[in-house]
Design a protein around this motif. Sequence first.
Motif, PDB file in Angstrom:
ATOM      1  N   ILE A 100       0.824  -1.204   0.000  1.00  0.00           N
ATOM      2  CA  ILE A 100       0.000   0.000   0.000  1.00  0.00           C
ATOM      3  C   ILE A 100       0.860   1.257   0.000  1.00  0.00           C
ATOM      4  CG2 ILE A 100      -1.566   1.299   1.467  1.00  0.00           C
ATOM      5  CD1 ILE A 100      -2.698  -1.713   1.950  1.00  0.00           C
ATOM      6  N   VAL A 101       1.946   1.243   0.799  1.00  0.00           N
ATOM      7  CA  VAL A 101       2.862   2.387   0.795  1.00  0.00           C
ATOM      8  C   VAL A 101       3.438   2.576  -0.601  1.00  0.00           C
ATOM      9  CG1 VAL A 101       5.097   3.201   1.592  1.00  0.00           C
ATOM     10  CG2 VAL A 101       3.493   2.245   3.209  1.00  0.00           C
ATOM     11  N   LEU A 102       3.923   1.487  -1.196  1.00  0.00           N
ATOM     12  CA  LEU A 102       4.557   1.570  -2.513  1.00  0.00           C
ATOM     13  C   LEU A 102       3.597   2.107  -3.562  1.00  0.00           C
ATOM     14  CD1 LEU A 102       6.769  -1.609  -2.834  1.00  0.00           C
ATOM     15  CD2 LEU A 102       7.468   0.779  -2.885  1.00  0.00           C
ATOM     16  N   SER A 103       2.367   1.566  -3.577  1.00  0.00           N
ATOM     17  CA  SER A 103       1.469   1.968  -4.664  1.00  0.00           C
ATOM     18  C   SER A 103       0.975   3.393  -4.465  1.00  0.00           C
ATOM     19  CB  SER A 103       0.306   0.993  -4.783  1.00  0.00           C
ATOM     20  OG  SER A 103      -0.518   1.116  -3.670  1.00  0.00           O
ATOM     21  N   SER A 104       0.846   3.846  -3.200  1.00  0.00           N
ATOM     22  CA  SER A 104       0.404   5.223  -3.029  1.00  0.00           C
ATOM     23  C   SER A 104       1.545   6.176  -3.378  1.00  0.00           C
ATOM     24  CB  SER A 104      -0.089   5.453  -1.601  1.00  0.00           C
ATOM     25  OG  SER A 104       0.994   5.476  -0.724  1.00  0.00           O
ATOM     26  N   GLN A 105       2.797   5.763  -3.118  1.00  0.00           N
ATOM     27  CA  GLN A 105       3.926   6.615  -3.502  1.00  0.00           C
ATOM     28  C   GLN A 105       4.089   6.647  -5.008  1.00  0.00           C
ATOM     29  OE1 GLN A 105       5.804   8.458  -1.651  1.00  0.00           O
ATOM     30  NE2 GLN A 105       5.268   7.792   0.417  1.00  0.00           N
ATOM     31  N   ALA A 106       3.703   5.537  -5.666  1.00  0.00           N
ATOM     32  CA  ALA A 106       3.835   5.487  -7.114  1.00  0.00           C
ATOM     33  C   ALA A 106       2.708   6.274  -7.787  1.00  0.00           C
ATOM     34  CB  ALA A 106       3.833   4.044  -7.592  1.00  0.00           C
ATOM     35  N   GLY A 107       1.844   6.892  -6.985  1.00  0.00           N
ATOM     36  CA  GLY A 107       0.822   7.754  -7.549  1.00  0.00           C
ATOM     37  C   GLY A 107      -0.455   7.032  -7.926  1.00  0.00           C
ATOM     38  N   ILE A 108      -0.664   5.819  -7.350  1.00  0.00           N
ATOM     39  CA  ILE A 108      -1.912   5.129  -7.643  1.00  0.00           C
ATOM     40  C   ILE A 108      -2.872   5.401  -6.501  1.00  0.00           C
ATOM     41  CG2 ILE A 108      -3.003   2.898  -8.013  1.00  0.00           C
ATOM     42  CD1 ILE A 108      -0.100   2.028  -8.940  1.00  0.00           C
ATOM     43  N   ASP A 109      -3.986   6.046  -6.829  1.00  0.00           N
ATOM     44  CA  ASP A 109      -4.933   6.413  -5.791  1.00  0.00           C
ATOM     45  C   ASP A 109      -5.847   5.247  -5.445  1.00  0.00           C
ATOM     46  OD1 ASP A 109      -4.084   8.939  -5.336  1.00  0.00           O
ATOM     47  OD2 ASP A 109      -5.224   9.769  -7.022  1.00  0.00           O
ATOM     48  N   GLY A 110      -6.420   5.352  -4.267  1.00  0.00           N
ATOM     49  CA  GLY A 110      -7.420   4.365  -3.883  1.00  0.00           C
ATOM     50  C   GLY A 110      -6.789   3.067  -3.433  1.00  0.00           C
ATOM     51  N   ARG A 111      -7.622   2.216  -2.844  1.00  0.00           N
ATOM     52  CA  ARG A 111      -7.115   0.969  -2.299  1.00  0.00           C
ATOM     53  C   ARG A 111      -7.381  -0.210  -3.207  1.00  0.00           C
ATOM     54  NH1 ARG A 111      -5.116   2.181   2.414  1.00  0.00           N
ATOM     55  NH2 ARG A 111      -5.955   4.006   3.436  1.00  0.00           N
ATOM     56  N   GLY A 112      -8.064   0.050  -4.312  1.00  0.00           N
ATOM     57  CA  GLY A 112      -8.418  -1.047  -5.202  1.00  0.00           C
ATOM     58  C   GLY A 112      -7.204  -1.792  -5.712  1.00  0.00           C
ATOM     59  N   PHE A 113      -6.196  -1.056  -6.182  1.00  0.00           N
ATOM     60  CA  PHE A 113      -5.043  -1.699  -6.795  1.00  0.00           C
ATOM     61  C   PHE A 113      -4.231  -2.540  -5.802  1.00  0.00           C
ATOM     62  CE2 PHE A 113      -0.549  -1.610  -7.997  1.00  0.00           C
ATOM     63  CZ  PHE A 113      -0.629  -2.360  -9.153  1.00  0.00           C
ATOM     64  N   PRO A 114      -3.822  -1.956  -4.655  1.00  0.00           N
ATOM     65  CA  PRO A 114      -3.063  -2.796  -3.718  1.00  0.00           C
ATOM     66  C   PRO A 114      -3.844  -4.023  -3.260  1.00  0.00           C
ATOM     67  CG  PRO A 114      -3.548  -0.637  -2.774  1.00  0.00           C
ATOM     68  CD  PRO A 114      -3.871  -0.561  -4.212  1.00  0.00           C
ATOM     69  N   LYS A 115      -5.165  -3.855  -3.071  1.00  0.00           N
ATOM     70  CA  LYS A 115      -5.968  -4.994  -2.632  1.00  0.00           C
ATOM     71  C   LYS A 115      -5.972  -6.098  -3.680  1.00  0.00           C
ATOM     72  CE  LYS A 115     -10.098  -3.766  -1.310  1.00  0.00           C
ATOM     73  NZ  LYS A 115     -11.189  -2.808  -1.024  1.00  0.00           N
ATOM     74  N   ALA A 116      -6.133  -5.678  -4.951  1.00  0.00           N
ATOM     75  CA  ALA A 116      -6.140  -6.668  -6.027  1.00  0.00           C
ATOM     76  C   ALA A 116      -4.782  -7.369  -6.115  1.00  0.00           C
ATOM     77  CB  ALA A 116      -6.485  -5.998  -7.343  1.00  0.00           C
ATOM     78  N   LEU A 117      -3.710  -6.605  -5.859  1.00  0.00           N
ATOM     79  CA  LEU A 117      -2.364  -7.175  -5.937  1.00  0.00           C
ATOM     80  C   LEU A 117      -2.167  -8.234  -4.850  1.00  0.00           C
ATOM     81  CD1 LEU A 117      -0.135  -6.377  -7.905  1.00  0.00           C
ATOM     82  CD2 LEU A 117       0.960  -5.140  -6.050  1.00  0.00           C
ATOM     83  N   ILE A 118      -2.602  -7.913  -3.622  1.00  0.00           N
ATOM     84  CA  ILE A 118      -2.480  -8.866  -2.520  1.00  0.00           C
ATOM     85  C   ILE A 118      -3.311 -10.107  -2.819  1.00  0.00           C
ATOM     86  CG2 ILE A 118      -3.018  -9.225  -0.087  1.00  0.00           C
ATOM     87  CD1 ILE A 118      -2.551  -6.126   0.179  1.00  0.00           C
ATOM     88  N   SER A 119      -4.516  -9.846  -3.349  1.00  0.00           N
ATOM     89  CA  SER A 119      -5.411 -10.949  -3.648  1.00  0.00           C
ATOM     90  C   SER A 119      -4.820 -11.846  -4.740  1.00  0.00           C
ATOM     91  CB  SER A 119      -6.739 -10.326  -4.022  1.00  0.00           C
ATOM     92  OG  SER A 119      -7.446 -11.081  -4.875  1.00  0.00           O
ATOM     93  N   SER A 120      -4.164 -11.248  -5.737  1.00  0.00           N
ATOM     94  CA  SER A 120      -3.588 -12.074  -6.808  1.00  0.00           C
ATOM     95  C   SER A 120      -2.372 -12.845  -6.309  1.00  0.00           C
ATOM     96  CB  SER A 120      -3.203 -11.204  -7.992  1.00  0.00           C
ATOM     97  OG  SER A 120      -2.134 -10.364  -7.646  1.00  0.00           O
ATOM     98  N   TYR A 121      -1.682 -12.276  -5.311  1.00  0.00           N
ATOM     99  CA  TYR A 121      -0.503 -12.949  -4.745  1.00  0.00           C
ATOM    100  C   TYR A 121      -0.905 -14.289  -4.127  1.00  0.00           C
ATOM    101  CZ  TYR A 121       3.730 -13.392  -1.867  1.00  0.00           C
ATOM    102  OH  TYR A 121       4.884 -13.815  -1.287  1.00  0.00           O
ATOM    103  N   LEU A 122      -2.078 -14.297  -3.457  1.00  0.00           N
ATOM    104  CA  LEU A 122      -2.536 -15.549  -2.844  1.00  0.00           C
ATOM    105  C   LEU A 122      -3.136 -16.486  -3.884  1.00  0.00           C
ATOM    106  CD1 LEU A 122      -4.220 -14.565   0.523  1.00  0.00           C
ATOM    107  CD2 LEU A 122      -2.017 -15.622   0.132  1.00  0.00           C
ATOM    108  N   CYS A 123      -3.633 -15.898  -4.995  1.00  0.00           N
ATOM    109  CA  CYS A 123      -4.428 -16.667  -5.951  1.00  0.00           C
ATOM    110  C   CYS A 123      -3.558 -17.375  -6.988  1.00  0.00           C
ATOM    111  CB  CYS A 123      -5.403 -15.710  -6.614  1.00  0.00           C
ATOM    112  SG  CYS A 123      -6.236 -16.324  -8.026  1.00  0.00           S
TER     113      CYS A 123
END
Lengths: 311, 281
Positions: A165-188
Amino acid sequence: MTRTLFPVLTVLFGILVIWFLAVAPMNIRVTLDQAARAGGDVVPTEAVERRNASTLSLLLNNKSYIAGGYDLDRPRLPTPTQVGQELWKTTGAMILKGRTWSKRSLIYHGWITLQSTFWGFLLGTSVGILGAVLVVKSRVLEMSLVPWAIISQAVPIVALAPMIIVLSSQAGIDGRGFPKALISSYLCFFPVMVGMIKGLRAPNAEQLDLLKTYSASGQQQFLKLRVPASLPYLFTSLKIGVAAALVGAIVGELPTGAISGLGARILIGDQFGTPLAIWSALFAAAILAGVLVTLLDRTQHVLLRKMGMRT
Amino acid sequence: MSWMIFAFVFWICAWGTNIALVRSRLSDTTAVKYTVPILFGLTIVVLWEAVVHSFAISPAILPAPSAVADRFINSTGMLWEDFVQTVLKGALRGYIIGVLAAFVVAILIDRSPFLTRGLLPIGNFVAALPIVGVAPILVSWFGFDWHSKAAVVVVMVFFPVLVNTVQGLRETDAMLRDLMKTYAAGYFKTLLKLRIPAAMPFIFNGLKVAATLALIGAIVAEYFGSPTRGMGFRISTGVGSLSIDLVWAEIVVAALAGTAFYGIVAFIEKKVTFWHPSQRG
């Protein structure tokens, strides 16, 4: 179907009975504290003595207060009916009142979580299938990727969640959708990759030889034999993968201070001391998982039957 | 820039070495089986270091691996304390309790085919649920110390182990059970000498799944309240105070602990189920 239905219902009923019985000992202390504060006749009268008394003796000495434990606003363990009512109040009743997308409706929160789950599932499945194809095609990649894929699952993803979440917000991606999807894909991705590798390698020597007698090229062999043969394996792992993706989406909401989504409901329920909100969010997540897995199961059934496989 | 060039050269060399190693006659030796993935991992670390240096990324966003290693070496005392709190006290105790409980329940259930048929679908379903969500409830029941973390781990590992054990206990075919009967072996003898050994590959499947779940459970539970030590506590406060290198050091510890945990279970599996086709390779 009926052969398993009756035993399953019996076991479910048994679990409900145990749950219902457990409410009395779990809630007796809270009930007695409340009753004592309201001036009720509680044995023992002092709060300190009550803390040292055993639960059993409290139950036996205060039989008249046991029923109160089944109707607390903030129970340590709510009754099944309380959870059911709360669930209905935040889903069905909301629809009837026309406030389906209100911030208090679990349908709204479930939808938020479902979206992350969907993107995570899509990303995780793509990475998993791509990884499996690469691994099956190239021995170098097999030897370098597979051990790391295994290690990646031994790394507790939740440790990475705040980082992502820190990385994606620093990279300028707003919202929590992207980090959540990334975590979810990591498990999937992992179950899908493992299942696909197994599936793509499922054709036996005879079948491969047959294609050779047809003078099939490597690509034809891959598309016409390996890919169809891998489908049953793929669906089995997709079912595991979608459940894992949901877990990932919820875990992605827990440590990140999200405000919407089922995980956020759990978090907020914890911070505001409303256990009923936690329990209803948990059950909503369970129902969501059940629906997703059942959908994939039906798709598998229909698709594989169309392809002429026994399911 | 020089960092980037070095990283690229390193990448090409490592890639070439790996291809050469895999194509060579030695490709089936254990040494190569370890060298190839290690070179792959090393390449990623070198690339990471190069990217951080050449794009001058702030250490508050992504610290270089060297900075993480530096932090790791300088705070081993604290990392060890966190490791003891989270892994040895929370995860390991919860894992042992949960596995033993699941094992006992599985053997009890197994005596009744009715219960087995009823419990398997439910267990399978529950094993797929996001059980980590119960963490806040259990933390409020058992308090902030390791007890609540162990409780979360117990709940998380219970169902995968239960389902796998029950399934494993059903693995023996009628022929083998008849053979035991001809030896005049009773229920317990059959269980001990035939069915539990036959169930071992399944049980270890569950144990391996549970090993990775145990760490997740112990760390997540710490986000909902913990004493001022523990890996989850350190990670969430580390992110808050932007000491990201410390967070990465904790992640390294988590990765090492997770891999070691999994590795130990896999090693025991190899020793116990040496007879199974999947172990004879």
